[in-house]
Design a protein around this motif. Structure first.
Motif, PDB file in Angstrom:
ATOM      1  N   GLN A  28       0.712  -1.319  -0.101  1.00 42.54           N
ATOM      2  CA  GLN A  28       0.604   0.282  -0.315  1.00 42.54           C
ATOM      3  C   GLN A  28       0.989   1.377   0.080  1.00 42.54           C
ATOM      4  O   GLN A  28       1.977   1.105   0.892  1.00 42.54           O
ATOM      5  CB  GLN A  28      -0.427   0.468   1.253  1.00 42.54           C
ATOM      6  N   ASP A  46       3.029  -0.201 -10.075  1.00 47.83           N
ATOM      7  CA  ASP A  46       1.520  -1.704 -10.301  1.00 47.83           C
ATOM      8  C   ASP A  46       1.750  -2.322 -11.070  1.00 47.83           C
ATOM      9  O   ASP A  46       2.135  -2.374 -11.900  1.00 47.83           O
ATOM     10  CB  ASP A  46       0.470  -0.703 -10.378  1.00 47.83           C
ATOM     11  N   TRP A  61      -3.575  10.629  -0.085  1.00 46.05           N
ATOM     12  CA  TRP A  61      -3.484   9.924  -1.310  1.00 46.05           C
ATOM     13  C   TRP A  61      -3.105   8.521  -0.449  1.00 46.05           C
ATOM     14  O   TRP A  61      -1.912   8.161  -0.173  1.00 46.05           O
ATOM     15  CB  TRP A  61      -2.917  10.730  -2.569  1.00 46.05           C
ATOM     16  N   THR A  62      -4.040   7.574  -1.319  1.00 44.52           N
ATOM     17  CA  THR A  62      -3.572   5.565  -0.911  1.00 44.52           C
ATOM     18  C   THR A  62      -4.132   4.296  -1.824  1.00 44.52           C
ATOM     19  O   THR A  62      -4.752   5.472  -2.658  1.00 44.52           O
ATOM     20  CB  THR A  62      -4.766   5.313   1.130  1.00 44.52           C
ATOM     21  N   SER A  63      -3.057   3.744  -2.066  1.00 40.69           N
ATOM     22  CA  SER A  63      -3.670   3.165  -3.475  1.00 40.69           C
ATOM     23  C   SER A  63      -2.685   2.158  -3.267  1.00 40.69           C
ATOM     24  O   SER A  63      -1.224   1.566  -2.691  1.00 40.69           O
ATOM     25  CB  SER A  63      -2.520   4.079  -4.289  1.00 40.69           C
TER      26      SER A  63
END
Length: 115
Positions: A28, A46, A61-63
């Motif tokens: 993450q 990714d 922001w998070t991904s």
């Protein structure tokens, strides 16, 4: 943007052979800015491909991402409202922070890390 991409490419290439083990890593990415900061450019891995995003992402922001053979890495640019504005990046694995960048301060903010 070009400087961000070059920094990202060089930092990730030097770590490719150092990545222990095989298989997928679930990571993450987090970007954390102080009040009023606007994150505008984000580049991260990714899969085995870099992802580049531009826009108005606000102060946080998070991904989630899956990393196969590349080193988890993230770079970002942001604009702060004053000289006391801050921005930092984190990489988490299994919900735990495994790498955190130094805090960037000022009106023009840049951060990047790899794990």
């Amino acid at each position: 943007m070009l400087l961000l991409a070059l920094t990202f490419a060089f930092s990730s290439c030097s770590k490719d052979d150092d990545t222990p083990g095989t298989g997928t890593k679930k990571v993450q990415y987090k970007l954390i800015g102080s009040t009023g900061v606007n994150i505008s450019v984000i580049v991260y891995y990714d899969g085995d491909s870099p992802v580049s995003k531009t826009g108005n992402f606000g102060s946080e922001w998070t991904s989630d991402a899956n990393i196969y053979s590349k080193t988890p890495a993230i770079s970002a640019n942001a604009i702060g409202p004053n000289d006391n504005s801050t921005l930092k990046a984190q990489i988490l694995v299994d919900g735990k922070v495994v790498k955190e960048s130094a805090v960037s301060t000022g009106k023009v903010l840049t951060t990047n890390i790899s794990y």
